[in-house]
Design a protein around this motif. Structure first.
Motif, PDB file in Angstrom:
ATOM      1  N   ASP A   4      64.816  65.797  33.733  1.00 48.24           N
ATOM      2  CA  ASP A   4      63.659  66.801  33.181  1.00 48.24           C
ATOM      3  C   ASP A   4      64.145  67.226  31.846  1.00 48.24           C
ATOM      4  N   TYR A   5      65.090  66.879  31.272  1.00 46.12           N
ATOM      5  CA  TYR A   5      65.571  67.339  29.807  1.00 46.12           C
ATOM      6  C   TYR A   5      66.397  66.199  29.611  1.00 46.12           C
TER       7      TYR A   5
ATOM      8  N   THR B  45      67.513  64.315  26.837  1.00 39.90           N
ATOM      9  CA  THR B  45      68.317  64.273  25.841  1.00 39.90           C
ATOM     10  C   THR B  45      69.595  65.399  25.836  1.00 39.90           C
TER      11      THR B  45
ATOM     12  N   ALA C  35      67.549  68.604  24.210  1.00 38.94           N
ATOM     13  CA  ALA C  35      66.767  69.109  25.090  1.00 38.94           C
ATOM     14  C   ALA C  35      67.483  70.030  26.036  1.00 38.94           C
ATOM     15  N   LEU C  36      68.448  69.375  26.622  1.00 39.52           N
ATOM     16  CA  LEU C  36      69.299  69.954  27.667  1.00 39.52           C
ATOM     17  C   LEU C  36      69.822  71.124  27.378  1.00 39.52           C
TER      18      LEU C  36
ATOM     19  N   GLN D 238      69.053  73.033  24.919  1.00 37.38           N
ATOM     20  CA  GLN D 238      68.024  74.088  24.739  1.00 37.38           C
ATOM     21  C   GLN D 238      67.605  74.692  25.938  1.00 37.38           C
ATOM     22  N   GLN D 239      67.642  73.902  26.860  1.00 35.05           N
ATOM     23  CA  GLN D 239      67.222  74.591  28.210  1.00 35.05           C
ATOM     24  C   GLN D 239      68.341  75.615  29.057  1.00 35.05           C
TER      25      GLN D 239
ATOM     26  N   THR E 285      67.713  78.632  27.069  1.00 32.36           N
ATOM     27  CA  THR E 285      66.332  79.507  27.989  1.00 32.36           C
ATOM     28  C   THR E 285      67.073  80.266  29.033  1.00 32.36           C
TER      29      THR E 285
END
Length: 432
Positions: A368-369, A371, A374-375, A377-378, A381
């Motif tokens: 789902d994320y 890289t 991206a992971l 940053q998730q 969140t």
């Protein structure tokens, strides 16, 4: 259960003799399943050259195809090798192989090496996949047990340490080998000669381990079990027979490498061998009683600092899963699928990050994320939901210049980096 150990730098053949082991009879026939694979050929040659066995019946799925040079070599040593083509998991094939043994050279021992791997997470297993793994290892062992019961000959089976350590992704293979271990113990209790050898990895790549990448080998080594050389393995084979035990794990253990290891890397059965107790992953993340939690640490940081901390966290665990020595060589923008992540590694990373953050994370997290950036940053969140309405800044075109000398420092690390680490570092630099 007995564990025999070969330590780094030691010669097993020098330390252990085979004089206490039951002698191999040379007046009959030894039946070997999987005898033309990599480990099979090592064992057959050992029986002929070291122990003087002169007649062997070898069951091999592909028959003698591709083994002409090996057969010529052994026949030049005075051995008579009869090859039977067929699936060791097929009872009729085994029965036919036994019936082909001449009456004047009767069966004197059975060595069962045949096996198949089909790694995958538990949720991905199907009856067909499990059956394909059980058939050549467990089913074949049971058929050999039944077919040779009246002969009273030793049954020696190659098992795997997976039956005891239970590595992730090897549910079917661990079960097949646990069955073999139990069968050997049952035969031994009934007074019938039997031995199951729970091997770890060998340096010589076989049909089971030929597809392992360097990162896989390093990951296995971090568990405390290092590859055996061929000489060490064969010496431990003889030593294991001399113990008189029904189940033996001939391993090359690196107890020094276990010290301070991460929880996910060290199997529970081996943690007592480490001088320094392995810390819980949650404690490493700062969630131990009286310590500041990861979420609390993030709450005191600015958004860019949060992103940097979480990116470092992700890259550290990615490096651990892949066996990289330096987390900084993990490309922050390179997709996980490009650096060797499959469903098993994705699950390992999910579990590690779940322990480090205290979050319940999805099994599809890596997909789902896709890289490390991206992971990370998730995770921000999820850990700092109050900051979720703050836009995450897109990477700037000159992001590589944020830290002066970043590329120069990265190049300095190439001298000790592995091939995979070099490729990841170059890809990351090119993407900036």
């Amino acid at each position: 259960m007995l564990i025999t150990v070969a330590r780094a730098g030691e010669s097993c053949s020098a330390r252990y003799g085979s004089g206490d082991a039951p002698a191999w009879r040379t007046d009959g026939t030894v039946l070997v399943t999987g005898g033309l694979g990599t480990l099979g050929q090592l064992l057959v040659r050992h029986l002929v050259v070291t122990h003087g066995v002169r007649r062997l019946t070898v069951v091999a799925r592909s028959g003698a195809t591709g083994a002409d040079a090996f057969l010529r070599e052994l026949r030049a040593e005075g051995a008579d090798l009869h090859v039977v083509a067929g699936d060791a998991g097929d009872r009729d094939v085994l029965a036919g192989a036994l019936e082909s043994i001449p009456a004047d050279r009767p069966l004197t021992a059975v060595v069962h090496l045949a096996g198949v791997l089909d790694d995958g997470v538990l949720a991905a297993q199907t009856p067909e996949r499990v059956s394909a793994v059980l058939r050549p290892k467990a089913d074949a062992a049971w058929h050999l047990h039944e077919l040779t019961a009246a002969a009273g000959v030793p049954l020696v089976a190659y098992s795997s340490v997976s039956s005891a350590l239970g590595p992730a992704g090897q549910a079917g293979y661990a079960a097949a080998n646990a069955f073999v271990d139990a069968l050997a113990a049952r035969r031994h209790a009934a007074g019938e000669p039997a031995l199951a050898l729970g091997w770890g990895l060998w340096d010589a790549r076989s049909g089971l381990t030929g597809d392992l990448a360097d990162t896989d080998v390093r990951r296995i080594a971090r568990s405390g079990v290092k590859p055996l050389s061929s000489d060490q393995g064969l010496a431990l084979f003889d030593l294991a027979r001399a113990t008189g035990e029904p189940v033996v794990f001939p391993l090359r253990l690196d107890t020094a490498g276990l010290r301070g290891g991460a929880t996910d890397d060290v199997p529970p059965l081996l943690r007592g061998l480490a001088r320094t107790p392995v810390r819980r992953a949650t404690a490493e993340a700062g969630d131990a009683p009286g310590q500041e939690s990861l979420a609390e640490r993030l709450g005191r940081l600015s958004a860019p600092e949060q992103d940097e901390l979480l990116l470092d966290l992700v890259r550290g665990h990615v490096a651990a899963v892949l066996g990289y020595d330096d987390p900084r060589t993990v490309g922050e923008r390179r997709p996980f699928t490009d650096i060797g992540f499959d469903s098993l590694r994705a699950l390992q990373l999910r579990n590690r990050l779940g322990g480090a953050t205290g979050l319940r994370l999805s099994a599809t997290l890596v997909f789902d994320y896709p890289t490390p950036l991206a992971l990370g940053q998730q995770l921000r969140t999820l850990l700092v939901p109050d900051a979720g309405d703050q836009p995450v800044p897109a990477p700037r075109a000159d992001a590589g210049s944020e830290r002066p000398g970043a590329h120069e420092a990265a190049l300095d690390r190439l001298g000790s980096a592995s091939r995979e680490e070099v490729f990841d570092l170059i890809d990351d630099m090119l993407s900036e």
